[in-house]
Motif scaffolding. Structure first.
Motif, short mmCIF file in Angstrom:
data_model
loop_
_atom_site.label_atom_id
_atom_site.label_comp_id
_atom_site.label_asym_id
_atom_site.label_seq_id
_atom_site.Cartn_x
_atom_site.Cartn_y
_atom_site.Cartn_z
N ASN A 13 0.96 5.23 0.37
CA ASN A 13 0.19 6.33 0.96
C ASN A 13 0.72 7.67 0.47
O ASN A 13 1.90 7.98 0.70
N TRP A 14 -0.13 8.43 -0.18
CA TRP A 14 0.22 9.75 -0.71
C TRP A 14 -0.20 10.83 0.27
O TRP A 14 -1.28 10.76 0.87
N LYS A 15 0.63 11.83 0.42
CA LYS A 15 0.31 13.04 1.17
C LYS A 15 0.28 14.18 0.16
O LYS A 15 1.27 14.45 -0.51
N SER B 174 -4.57 6.29 -0.52
CA SER B 174 -3.72 5.09 -0.59
C SER B 174 -4.11 4.25 -1.80
O SER B 174 -5.27 4.23 -2.21
N THR C 155 0.85 -1.19 0.00
CA THR C 155 0.00 0.00 0.00
C THR C 155 0.88 1.23 0.00
O THR C 155 1.77 1.36 0.85
N GLU D 170 -5.09 13.00 1.58
CA GLU D 170 -4.33 11.76 1.78
C GLU D 170 -5.10 10.63 1.13
O GLU D 170 -6.32 10.57 1.24
#
Length: 172
Positions: free
Chosen positions: A99-101, A135, A97, A133
């Motif tokens: 995860n983008w910020k 994912s 996974t 945010e």
């Protein structure tokens, strides 16, 4: 009195373009990166790996769509291309996974993931604005070993994309 007005007009005309340019130049408020597993620019920002100016703006690796470049085409962030820089490698299974910020959530066409230039996943955002945010669970499709995943965020309303590279050990 006439000479003072003329001087003021000349000064005003000469300085106004500089004033306008000064107002239009703003620092990047951009835009997004993978925070977990830590992308190369996230590692720079956290001081895990010694990097140049990207440590101050990890969200700004933006360049023309279609690149296969961890630095988004920017030579000033060339360290993001350096596979021997000492990046932390995340041990992952057959999928992971990401995860983008996002610091500026642009309307998005797609999110793409590549290994060795081959696309392994794509997520369609349909031109919608993503949350701050998000994912993606990416299946590596039988790929194993130490690899660099190139993640690409394709913005809907510009010709640009955002780039992030994450070093992983698949099956490790």
């Amino acid at each position: 009195m006439h000479k003072k007005r003329k001087l003021a007009a000349i000064l005003g005309a000469g300085l106004s373009p500089l004033f306008v340019l000064g107002l239009s130049v703003t620092p990047a408020s951009a835009h997004g990166y993978i925070s977990d597993p830590a992308s190369r620019q996230a590692q720079c920002a956290a001081g895990v790996v010694e990097c140049g100016s990207i440590k101050y703006e990890p969200q700004s690796v933006e360049g023309p769509k279609g690149l296969q470049d961890c630095a988004g085409g920017h030579d000033e962030w060339a360290e993001l291309r350096d596979d021997n820089k000492g990046w932390n490698v995340a041990n992952v299974g057959s999928s992971a996974t990401f995860n983008w910020k996002l610091t500026a959530a642009h309307r998005t066409t797609t999110w793409q993931y590549f290994i060795d230039g081959k696309q392994i996943a794509e997520f369609d955002q349909g031109g919608e604005q993503p949350p701050n945010e998000l994912s993606h669970n990416v299946d590596f499709g039988g790929i194993t070993g130490k690899k660099t995943v190139l993640a690409v965020w394709n913005v809907a309303d510009t010709a640009n994309a955002f780039y992030a590279c994450v070093d992983v050990n698949i099956g490790g």
